[in-house]
Design an enzyme around this catalytic site. Structure first.
Site, PDB file in Angstrom:
ATOM      1  N   ARG A 210       0.843  -1.196   0.000  1.00 36.98           N
ATOM      2  CA  ARG A 210       0.000   0.000   0.000  1.00 36.98           C
ATOM      3  C   ARG A 210       0.876   1.243   0.000  1.00 36.98           C
ATOM      4  O   ARG A 210       2.094   1.177   0.173  1.00 36.98           O
ATOM      5  CB  ARG A 210      -0.903   0.016   1.238  1.00 36.98           C
ATOM      6  CG  ARG A 210      -0.136   0.062   2.551  1.00 36.98           C
ATOM      7  CD  ARG A 210      -0.979   0.594   3.697  1.00 36.98           C
ATOM      8  NE  ARG A 210      -0.280   0.493   4.986  1.00 36.98           N
ATOM      9  CZ  ARG A 210       0.639   1.338   5.411  1.00 36.98           C
ATOM     10  NH1 ARG A 210       1.012   2.353   4.650  1.00 36.98           N
ATOM     11  NH2 ARG A 210       1.224   1.170   6.599  1.00 36.98           N
TER      12      ARG A 210
ATOM     13  N   GLU B 278       3.043   5.838   5.043  1.00 39.30           N
ATOM     14  CA  GLU B 278       4.113   5.485   5.970  1.00 39.30           C
ATOM     15  C   GLU B 278       3.636   4.429   6.963  1.00 39.30           C
ATOM     16  O   GLU B 278       2.561   3.844   6.802  1.00 39.30           O
ATOM     17  CB  GLU B 278       4.597   6.748   6.702  1.00 39.30           C
ATOM     18  CG  GLU B 278       5.723   7.490   5.992  1.00 39.30           C
ATOM     19  CD  GLU B 278       7.034   6.699   5.937  1.00 39.30           C
ATOM     20  OE1 GLU B 278       7.159   5.705   6.680  1.00 39.30           O
ATOM     21  OE2 GLU B 278       7.919   7.081   5.169  1.00 39.30           O
TER      22      GLU B 278
ATOM     23  N   HIS C 238      -2.052  -1.348  13.716  1.00 39.71           N
ATOM     24  CA  HIS C 238      -3.365  -1.970  13.902  1.00 39.71           C
ATOM     25  C   HIS C 238      -3.324  -2.722  15.221  1.00 39.71           C
ATOM     26  O   HIS C 238      -2.315  -3.353  15.552  1.00 39.71           O
ATOM     27  CB  HIS C 238      -3.697  -2.931  12.763  1.00 39.71           C
ATOM     28  CG  HIS C 238      -3.785  -2.266  11.422  1.00 39.71           C
ATOM     29  ND1 HIS C 238      -4.719  -1.302  11.138  1.00 39.71           N
ATOM     30  CD2 HIS C 238      -3.052  -2.433  10.288  1.00 39.71           C
ATOM     31  CE1 HIS C 238      -4.563  -0.891   9.890  1.00 39.71           C
ATOM     32  NE2 HIS C 238      -3.556  -1.562   9.355  1.00 39.71           N
TER      33      HIS C 238
ATOM     34  N   ALA D  31      -6.552   6.742   9.843  1.00 45.14           N
ATOM     35  CA  ALA D  31      -5.507   6.724   8.811  1.00 45.14           C
ATOM     36  C   ALA D  31      -5.988   5.950   7.590  1.00 45.14           C
ATOM     37  O   ALA D  31      -6.862   5.075   7.695  1.00 45.14           O
ATOM     38  CB  ALA D  31      -4.234   6.100   9.362  1.00 45.14           C
ATOM     39  N   LEU D  32      -5.397   6.258   6.431  1.00 44.33           N
ATOM     40  CA  LEU D  32      -5.745   5.605   5.174  1.00 44.33           C
ATOM     41  C   LEU D  32      -4.502   5.127   4.457  1.00 44.33           C
ATOM     42  O   LEU D  32      -3.438   5.738   4.557  1.00 44.33           O
ATOM     43  CB  LEU D  32      -6.484   6.568   4.235  1.00 44.33           C
ATOM     44  CG  LEU D  32      -7.904   7.011   4.554  1.00 44.33           C
ATOM     45  CD1 LEU D  32      -7.900   8.046   5.670  1.00 44.33           C
ATOM     46  CD2 LEU D  32      -8.558   7.608   3.317  1.00 44.33           C
ATOM     47  N   GLY D  33      -4.628   4.047   3.719  1.00 45.07           N
ATOM     48  CA  GLY D  33      -3.562   3.552   2.857  1.00 45.07           C
ATOM     49  C   GLY D  33      -4.140   2.516   1.927  1.00 45.07           C
ATOM     50  O   GLY D  33      -4.756   1.553   2.383  1.00 45.07           O
TER      51      GLY D  33
ATOM     52  N   GLY E 240      -7.117  -0.104   2.961  1.00 40.97           N
ATOM     53  CA  GLY E 240      -8.217   0.804   3.210  1.00 40.97           C
ATOM     54  C   GLY E 240      -7.980   1.790   4.334  1.00 40.97           C
ATOM     55  O   GLY E 240      -7.084   2.630   4.257  1.00 40.97           O
TER      56      GLY E 240
ATOM     57  N   CYS F 224       2.418   7.448  10.601  1.00 44.76           N
ATOM     58  CA  CYS F 224       2.371   8.052   9.271  1.00 44.76           C
ATOM     59  C   CYS F 224       3.553   8.966   8.989  1.00 44.76           C
ATOM     60  O   CYS F 224       3.517   9.794   8.078  1.00 44.76           O
ATOM     61  CB  CYS F 224       1.060   8.815   9.065  1.00 44.76           C
ATOM     62  SG  CYS F 224      -0.411   7.819   9.351  1.00 44.76           S
TER      63      CYS F 224
END
Length: 332
Positions: free
Chosen positions: A190, A193, A197, A258-260, A271, A290
């Site tokens: 992805r 940075e 999780h 956060a998104l990636g 996601g 990030c």
């Protein structure tokens, strides 16, 4: 005489060029040596973000047009149902099996798109698919056997909690991991940075063919942020915003989501992640989230009088994603 002068001038020029070449080579060699030495020194985080101008594009509603019903003169909304794998209330799941599940579903999409007899518009569930989904006991993510149900090449959204893990994007700097503390580290395909999780966080993986939405990756990123903003409002969190030039969602100058993503042939994977319970925040102390030096993270329960569980917040997120992507999520 003139020829002799010209010859002397030519020789002098050659000597000057040769001396300049040796000086330049010496400087380059010294610079390379210095650079190699710097790489072995302790990591000193940059004071600015590594990626600038991340938040490109804007979110605009899809406004999917309605179609004329063949059996009635009334206008009916086009059927847009997708599979919903909801593991948000189950035991936190290790990263590897869920990553494999994403890749399997993505490959099913690619196979559909490669088939000469297939059309990109059949990415949504049929009535038969929906019937199958409502009778299944769920997708066995720990099974190595491939499933043959026809809906696997359809759009899907996965929600879950992960066991503790730090994930690095394709170009992420591992030096942003400052303390591992028995947390798994996995590099994945992805953007973005390093992120974290952990239990107490809702992770969402949309496997969507953007042909059925908008073929614009920047729009898609802003759409994911819009889902988060709507879901947070539904959960009772006030003041959530985007931040200029950065991806993600923020509350009171702290990052809450956060998104990636990765997109292949307009099909998405990976996601977003939203911090819900206080338990997930403690894992962020081992990274520079990030790559944003000096920025803090927060969670939903920081702003609620009555704490909310990940499973409860997943209901808000489901409704938000149905609204933004104009689909109906059919739970497996």
């Amino acid at each position: 005489m003139t020829k002799l002068s010209n010859r002397k001038l030519f020789v002098s020029s050659c000597i000057v060029f040769y001396i300049s070449f040796l000086t330049t080579a010496h400087v380059l060699a010294f610079t390379t040596l210095q650079t190699n030495n710097v790489q072995s020194l302790p990591f000193i985080p940059k004071q600015k973000t590594c990626l600038q101008q991340q938040q490109l594009g804007t979110f605009e509603p899809l406004n999917i047009p309605t179609q004329q019903s063949s059996s009635s003169s009334s206008l009916q909304e086009e059927e847009r149902s997708i599979a919903f794998y909801n593991y948000s209330s189950t035991t936190p799941i290790p990263y590897e099996p869920m990553w494999n599940m994403q890749k399997k579903l993505l490959q099913c999409h690619l196979n559909r798109l490669s088939s000469s007899s297939s059309s990109s518009c059949n990415q949504f569930l049929s009535v038969e698919d929906t019937s199958i989904l409502t009778t299944l006991n769920g997708y066995n993510i720990h099974s190595s056997e491939s499933h043959t149900h026809s809906f696997q090449d359809k759009d899907a959204i996965i929600m879950l909690q992960h066991t503790p893990v730090y994930t690095l994007g394709t170009a992420s700097d591992p030096n942003y991991i400052t303390s591992q503390d028995n947390v798994d580290i996995i590099r994945i395909e992805r953007g973005g940075e390093v992120t974290c999780h952990a239990p107490g966080q809702l992770t969402v993986y949309p496997i969507l063919d953007l042909r059925g939405y908008r073929q614009d990756i920047h729009w898609y990123m802003r759409a994911l942020e819009e889902c988060i903003l709507i879901a947070l409002e539904k959960a009772g969190v006030q003041g959530a915003t985007r931040e200029e030039d950065l991806t993600g969602v923020w509350v009171q100058n702290k990052k809450i989501a956060a998104l990636g993503v990765k997109v292949r042939r307009w099909v998405t994977m990976h996601g977003l992640a939203v911090n819900v319970e206080h338990s997930c925040v403690s894992y962020f102390v081992g990274i520079v989230p990030c790559g944003l030096v000096g920025r803090q993270v927060c969670c939903i329960n920081d702003f609620l009088d009555e704490p909310m569980s990940v499973a409860e917040f997943s209901v808000c997120m489901k409704e938000a994603m149905e609204e933004v992507f104009e689909v109906a999520l059919v739970e497996v």
